[in-house]
Design a protein around this motif. Structure first.
Motif, PDB file in Angstrom:
ATOM      1  N   MET A   1      14.357   9.160 -17.207  1.00 12.80           N
ATOM      2  CA  MET A   1      13.674  10.446 -17.274  1.00 12.80           C
ATOM      3  C   MET A   1      12.311  10.301 -17.960  1.00 12.80           C
ATOM      4  SD  MET A   1      15.204  14.092 -18.606  1.00 12.80           S
ATOM      5  CE  MET A   1      16.759  13.699 -17.867  1.00 12.80           C
ATOM      6  N   SER A   2      12.281   9.584 -19.068  1.00 15.41           N
ATOM      7  CA  SER A   2      11.005   9.421 -19.771  1.00 15.41           C
ATOM      8  C   SER A   2      10.028   8.590 -18.943  1.00 15.41           C
ATOM      9  CB  SER A   2      11.215   8.819 -21.160  1.00 15.41           C
ATOM     10  OG  SER A   2      11.810   7.554 -21.088  1.00 15.41           O
TER      11      SER A   2
ATOM     12  N   ARG B   1      13.514  10.318  -4.094  1.00 12.74           N
ATOM     13  CA  ARG B   1      14.362   9.135  -4.273  1.00 12.74           C
ATOM     14  C   ARG B   1      15.099   9.139  -5.610  1.00 12.74           C
ATOM     15  NH1 ARG B   1      11.189   4.277  -1.439  1.00 12.74           N
ATOM     16  NH2 ARG B   1      12.716   3.124  -2.648  1.00 12.74           N
ATOM     17  N   ILE B   2      14.792  10.112  -6.452  1.00  9.02           N
ATOM     18  CA  ILE B   2      15.451  10.196  -7.759  1.00  9.02           C
ATOM     19  C   ILE B   2      16.897  10.624  -7.554  1.00  9.02           C
ATOM     20  CG2 ILE B   2      15.527  11.424  -9.973  1.00  9.02           C
ATOM     21  CD1 ILE B   2      12.465  11.706  -9.760  1.00  9.02           C
ATOM     22  N   LYS B   3      17.796   9.878  -8.144  1.00 11.85           N
ATOM     23  CA  LYS B   3      19.219  10.207  -8.092  1.00 11.85           C
ATOM     24  C   LYS B   3      19.558  11.098  -9.281  1.00 11.85           C
ATOM     25  CE  LYS B   3      20.291   7.245  -4.742  1.00 11.85           C
ATOM     26  NZ  LYS B   3      20.327   7.740  -3.428  1.00 11.85           N
ATOM     27  N   LYS B   4      19.849  12.363  -9.000  1.00 10.82           N
ATOM     28  CA  LYS B   4      20.119  13.323 -10.086  1.00 10.82           C
ATOM     29  C   LYS B   4      21.270  12.876 -10.971  1.00 10.82           C
ATOM     30  CE  LYS B   4      18.720  17.265  -7.356  1.00 10.82           C
ATOM     31  NZ  LYS B   4      19.173  18.527  -6.793  1.00 10.82           N
ATOM     32  N   GLN B   5      22.279  12.252 -10.380  1.00  7.95           N
ATOM     33  CA  GLN B   5      23.429  11.822 -11.159  1.00  7.95           C
ATOM     34  C   GLN B   5      23.058  10.753 -12.178  1.00  7.95           C
ATOM     35  OE1 GLN B   5      23.120  11.385  -7.880  1.00  7.95           O
ATOM     36  NE2 GLN B   5      23.764   9.321  -7.273  1.00  7.95           N
ATOM     37  N   LYS B   6      22.028   9.940 -11.887  1.00 10.58           N
ATOM     38  CA  LYS B   6      21.604   8.906 -12.837  1.00 10.58           C
ATOM     39  C   LYS B   6      20.833   9.496 -14.009  1.00 10.58           C
ATOM     40  CE  LYS B   6      21.761   4.874  -9.911  1.00 10.58           C
ATOM     41  NZ  LYS B   6      21.159   3.581  -9.668  1.00 10.58           N
ATOM     42  N   LEU B   7      20.421  10.757 -13.865  1.00 12.28           N
ATOM     43  CA  LEU B   7      19.747  11.452 -14.950  1.00 12.28           C
ATOM     44  C   LEU B   7      20.713  12.402 -15.678  1.00 12.28           C
ATOM     45  CD1 LEU B   7      16.379  12.347 -13.181  1.00 12.28           C
ATOM     46  CD2 LEU B   7      16.801  10.493 -14.797  1.00 12.28           C
ATOM     47  N   GLY B   8      21.959  12.411 -15.224  1.00 13.95           N
ATOM     48  CA  GLY B   8      22.948  13.301 -15.827  1.00 13.95           C
ATOM     49  C   GLY B   8      22.756  14.749 -15.408  1.00 13.95           C
TER      50      GLY B   8
END
Length: 190
Positions: free
Chosen positions: A134-135, A181-188
């Protein structure tokens, strides 16, 4: 990001070259390398892909950090050599903050993957991954804002002539390629 980097490089090489010229060249190369480092991990599926992707991500980001440090050294030397003001413009202030964030991001990324014992083990280090991701996205956005602010500096207005709208369009285009391409699950966030 390639379009933005190309725009910056063409503008720099179209103007008379001087010590300062290395600053935008190195910074744009650093942000391009960071963008590529992000894309390397989007997506990875197998453990082998994840390991290779992470190692390449680290190499690209290390190269980016070294490039950004060189850009900072160039601009500081340039300011010192002619008694210029330091960290007065919005671009300079945002730039310093962005450099610091890049450096901290690199330290955390290296530590969590290569020295997980600093976090109390692999499982604890993995809990930091989503914050690191995220950062990283936020630092990339901060980079684009810093580049946009550079278009308002006297050096740009008098010499390079990089237009704000070009930076905005190229930044948005880059984000359009990254955000889906951002996987929401990988960001919680799922």
């Amino acid at each position: 990001m390639v379009q933005l980097t190309a725009t910056i490089w063409v503008s720099v090489f179209a103007a008379p070259l001087m010590l300062f010229s290395a600053h935008p060249l190195l910074n744009s190369a650093g942000v391009l390398l960071t963008t590529q480092a992000i894309l390397l991990l989007q997506p990875t599926h197998t453990p082998k892909q994840k390991k290779q992707g992470t190692n390449l991500h680290a190499v690209f980001n290390l190269t980016s950090i070294l490039t950004l440090i060189a850009a900072l050294v160039v601009i500081e030397y340039n300011k010192i050599s002619h008694s210029g003001d330091h960290f007065k413009s919005p671009h300079a202030i945002l730039g310093l903050i962005t450099y610091i964030l890049f450096f901290l991001q690199a330290i955390v990324g290296i530590a969590q993957y290569y020295i997980p014992a600093l976090f109390g083990g692999v499982d604890n280090a993995k809990k930091v991954y989503k914050y690191h991701r995220m950062s990283g996205y936020l630092i990339l956005l901060m980079s684009f804002i810093t580049i946009a602010a550079a278009t308002q500096t006297s050096t740009n207005k008098n010499s390079l002539h990089i237009q704000l709208w070009i930076v905005i369009v190229a930044s948005v285009a880059t984000l359009v390629g990254i955000v889906p391409r951002i996987k929401k699950q990988k960001l919680g966030l799922d």
